[in-house]
Design a protein around this motif. Structure first.
Motif, mmCIF file in Angstrom:
data_model
loop_
_atom_site.group_PDB
_atom_site.id
_atom_site.type_symbol
_atom_site.label_atom_id
_atom_site.label_comp_id
_atom_site.label_asym_id
_atom_site.label_seq_id
_atom_site.Cartn_x
_atom_site.Cartn_y
_atom_site.Cartn_z
ATOM 1 N N ARG A 10 20.675 -7.641 31.108
ATOM 2 C CA ARG A 10 21.007 -9.036 30.821
ATOM 3 C C ARG A 10 22.417 -9.135 30.242
ATOM 4 N NH1 ARG A 10 16.146 -9.134 27.586
ATOM 5 N NH2 ARG A 10 14.394 -9.272 28.981
ATOM 6 N N LYS A 11 22.938 -10.346 30.261
ATOM 7 C CA LYS A 11 24.272 -10.606 29.711
ATOM 8 C C LYS A 11 24.232 -10.477 28.180
ATOM 9 C CE LYS A 11 27.972 -13.967 29.655
ATOM 10 N NZ LYS A 11 28.427 -15.287 30.015
ATOM 11 N N ALA A 12 25.250 -9.821 27.622
ATOM 12 C CA ALA A 12 25.324 -9.633 26.172
ATOM 13 C C ALA A 12 25.549 -10.978 25.493
ATOM 14 C CB ALA A 12 26.436 -8.663 25.823
ATOM 15 N N TYR A 13 24.871 -11.160 24.386
ATOM 16 C CA TYR A 13 24.936 -12.415 23.638
ATOM 17 C C TYR A 13 25.751 -12.236 22.363
ATOM 18 C CZ TYR A 13 23.096 -15.828 20.287
ATOM 19 O OH TYR A 13 22.970 -16.770 19.319
ATOM 20 N N CYS A 14 25.391 -11.264 21.550
ATOM 21 C CA CYS A 14 26.056 -11.057 20.277
ATOM 22 C C CYS A 14 25.940 -9.581 19.898
ATOM 23 C CB CYS A 14 25.417 -11.945 19.215
ATOM 24 S SG CYS A 14 26.250 -11.873 17.621
ATOM 25 N N ARG A 15 27.007 -9.024 19.361
ATOM 26 C CA ARG A 15 27.043 -7.620 18.960
ATOM 27 C C ARG A 15 26.621 -6.677 20.078
ATOM 28 N NH1 ARG A 15 25.587 -6.794 12.671
ATOM 29 N NH2 ARG A 15 26.756 -8.541 11.895
ATOM 30 N N GLY A 16 26.951 -7.053 21.304
ATOM 31 C CA GLY A 16 26.658 -6.196 22.443
ATOM 32 C C GLY A 16 25.221 -6.240 22.909
ATOM 33 N N LEU A 17 24.415 -7.183 22.417
ATOM 34 C CA LEU A 17 23.004 -7.293 22.791
ATOM 35 C C LEU A 17 22.722 -8.634 23.448
ATOM 36 C CD1 LEU A 17 21.432 -5.963 19.472
ATOM 37 C CD2 LEU A 17 21.654 -4.704 21.614
ATOM 38 N N CYS A 18 21.706 -8.635 24.329
ATOM 39 C CA CYS A 18 21.251 -9.898 24.906
ATOM 40 C C CYS A 18 20.488 -10.662 23.823
ATOM 41 C CB CYS A 18 20.376 -9.643 26.125
ATOM 42 S SG CYS A 18 18.851 -8.771 25.753
ATOM 43 N N ASP A 19 20.134 -11.905 24.112
ATOM 44 C CA ASP A 19 19.475 -12.734 23.114
ATOM 45 C C ASP A 19 18.153 -12.136 22.613
ATOM 46 O OD1 ASP A 19 19.354 -15.113 21.502
ATOM 47 O OD2 ASP A 19 17.837 -15.879 22.907
ATOM 48 N N PRO A 20 17.219 -11.700 23.499
ATOM 49 C CA PRO A 20 15.963 -11.137 22.983
ATOM 50 C C PRO A 20 16.162 -9.874 22.142
ATOM 51 C CG PRO A 20 15.746 -11.682 25.310
ATOM 52 C CD PRO A 20 17.175 -11.855 24.950
ATOM 53 N N HIS A 21 17.056 -8.979 22.586
ATOM 54 C CA HIS A 21 17.277 -7.754 21.827
ATOM 55 C C HIS A 21 17.990 -8.041 20.503
ATOM 56 C CE1 HIS A 21 16.515 -5.539 25.701
ATOM 57 N NE2 HIS A 21 15.730 -4.899 24.824
ATOM 58 N N TYR A 22 18.872 -9.034 20.493
ATOM 59 C CA TYR A 22 19.544 -9.399 19.253
ATOM 60 C C TYR A 22 18.533 -9.951 18.245
ATOM 61 C CZ TYR A 22 22.572 -11.808 15.959
ATOM 62 O OH TYR A 22 23.178 -12.235 14.814
ATOM 63 N N ARG A 23 17.643 -10.839 18.707
ATOM 64 C CA ARG A 23 16.624 -11.409 17.814
ATOM 65 C C ARG A 23 15.690 -10.328 17.281
ATOM 66 N NH1 ARG A 23 16.233 -17.087 18.159
ATOM 67 N NH2 ARG A 23 17.604 -17.921 19.760
ATOM 68 N N GLN A 24 15.337 -9.363 18.159
ATOM 69 C CA GLN A 24 14.469 -8.267 17.731
ATOM 70 C C GLN A 24 15.168 -7.420 16.667
ATOM 71 O OE1 GLN A 24 13.418 -5.595 20.876
ATOM 72 N NE2 GLN A 24 12.084 -4.345 19.586
ATOM 73 N N ALA A 25 16.437 -7.110 16.887
ATOM 74 C CA ALA A 25 17.185 -6.319 15.907
ATOM 75 C C ALA A 25 17.339 -7.092 14.605
ATOM 76 C CB ALA A 25 18.555 -5.945 16.476
ATOM 77 N N LEU A 26 17.479 -8.396 14.697
ATOM 78 C CA LEU A 26 17.597 -9.232 13.507
ATOM 79 C C LEU A 26 16.287 -9.219 12.704
ATOM 80 C CD1 LEU A 26 19.769 -11.088 12.281
ATOM 81 C CD2 LEU A 26 18.717 -12.982 13.491
ATOM 82 N N ARG A 27 15.146 -9.342 13.415
ATOM 83 C CA ARG A 27 13.837 -9.304 12.749
ATOM 84 C C ARG A 27 13.573 -7.953 12.088
ATOM 85 N NH1 ARG A 27 12.113 -11.983 17.431
ATOM 86 N NH2 ARG A 27 11.410 -10.011 18.298
ATOM 87 N N ASN A 28 13.991 -6.869 12.759
ATOM 88 C CA ASN A 28 13.719 -5.519 12.262
ATOM 89 C C ASN A 28 14.809 -5.010 11.321
ATOM 90 O OD1 ASN A 28 11.424 -5.552 13.830
ATOM 91 N ND2 ASN A 28 12.406 -4.500 15.544
ATOM 92 N N ASN A 29 15.782 -5.863 11.003
ATOM 93 C CA ASN A 29 16.875 -5.502 10.107
ATOM 94 C C ASN A 29 17.626 -4.267 10.600
ATOM 95 O OD1 ASN A 29 18.530 -5.971 7.981
ATOM 96 N ND2 ASN A 29 17.235 -4.945 6.462
ATOM 97 N N GLU A 30 17.888 -4.222 11.906
ATOM 98 C CA GLU A 30 18.556 -3.075 12.527
ATOM 99 C C GLU A 30 20.000 -3.380 12.911
ATOM 100 O OE1 GLU A 30 16.090 -2.414 15.870
ATOM 101 O OE2 GLU A 30 14.649 -1.198 14.762
ATOM 102 N N LEU A 31 20.517 -4.540 12.550
ATOM 103 C CA LEU A 31 21.863 -4.909 13.000
ATOM 104 C C LEU A 31 22.945 -4.029 12.410
ATOM 105 C CD1 LEU A 31 21.745 -8.773 13.176
ATOM 106 C CD2 LEU A 31 21.755 -7.122 15.023
ATOM 107 N N ALA A 32 22.717 -3.473 11.242
ATOM 108 C CA ALA A 32 23.735 -2.609 10.644
ATOM 109 C C ALA A 32 23.918 -1.345 11.477
ATOM 110 C CB ALA A 32 23.343 -2.235 9.222
ATOM 111 N N ARG A 33 22.873 -0.933 12.213
ATOM 112 C CA ARG A 33 22.952 0.294 13.004
ATOM 113 C C ARG A 33 23.447 0.067 14.430
ATOM 114 N NH1 ARG A 33 17.076 2.232 12.299
ATOM 115 N NH2 ARG A 33 16.764 0.136 11.534
ATOM 116 N N VAL A 34 23.549 -1.198 14.842
ATOM 117 C CA VAL A 34 23.986 -1.496 16.203
ATOM 118 C C VAL A 34 25.492 -1.255 16.309
ATOM 119 C CG1 VAL A 34 24.272 -3.313 17.919
ATOM 120 C CG2 VAL A 34 22.176 -3.175 16.576
ATOM 121 N N VAL A 35 25.883 -0.466 17.265
ATOM 122 C CA VAL A 35 27.299 -0.206 17.507
ATOM 123 C C VAL A 35 27.736 -1.105 18.646
ATOM 124 C CG1 VAL A 35 28.993 1.522 18.180
ATOM 125 C CG2 VAL A 35 27.059 2.170 16.748
#
Length: 172
Positions: A10-35
């Motif tokens: 899918r097209k990247a939405y924010c921080r190199g992630l698509c919308d569903p993966h970004y929301r999942q990373a946000l819920r799991n507090n994993e955004l600090a680890r996303v490169v």
């Protein structure tokens, strides 16, 4: 740019992630680890990282200032007259003569043999005559990139500001 999550196209939405993966990373507090992976500039031959609209800072600035991303610099002007240099950077329409060369702020800049001046002032002085001391050039067409001497008029600074506000009120 596509999503950087494994197996996702899918097209990247924010921080190199698509919308569903970004929301999942946000819920799991994993955004600090996303490169974040940054794509290169979309202009052919440019390998700088993209910043705005898929372009690097240089090409985005050219788009903002000139309306295109091509390099507007020209080779040195050997043997050309100031009028020839001027004419190469003007797009004449039925009304305005649109300046296509370098721009500083809202006004065109004409460079010739080391001298740098505002294009509309040069146009008025070349085609009409010298600008009287203490006067500014008013664009009667309201287009600051217009260099048509028929649209340029020398006025006092106070008159120039008054006309500006009068036109602004008329548009509102």
């Amino acid at each position: 740019m596509t999503c950087s999550a494994a197996g996702c196209d899918r097209k990247a939405y924010c921080r190199g992630l698509c919308d569903p993966h970004y929301r999942q990373a946000l819920r799991n507090n994993e955004l600090a680890r996303v490169v974040r992976t940054v794509a290169p500039c979309a202009v052919d031959g440019c390998d700088k990282p993209s910043r705005r609209r898929g372009w690097c800072e240089t090409h985005a600035r050219r788009w903002y200032e000139h309306g295109h991303v091509e390099d507007t610099r020209r080779p040195p002007t050997f043997g050309e007259t100031a009028l020839e240099v001027f004419e190469k950077q003007v797009d004449r329409t039925e009304t305005c003569w649109q300046w296509t060369g370098n721009v500083t702020g809202r006004y065109g800049r004409l460079s010739f043999k080391g001298a740098d001046t505002q294009a509309h002032r040069w146009s008025y002085e070349h085609f009409v005559g010298p600008i009287p001391d203490g006067l500014e050039i008013d664009h009667t067409c309201e287009n600051t990139r217009c260099v048509n001497p028929g649209h340029l008029e020398p006025v006092t600074g106070r008159e120039n500001v008054r006309r500006y506000h009068e036109r602004k009120r008329a548009r509102a």
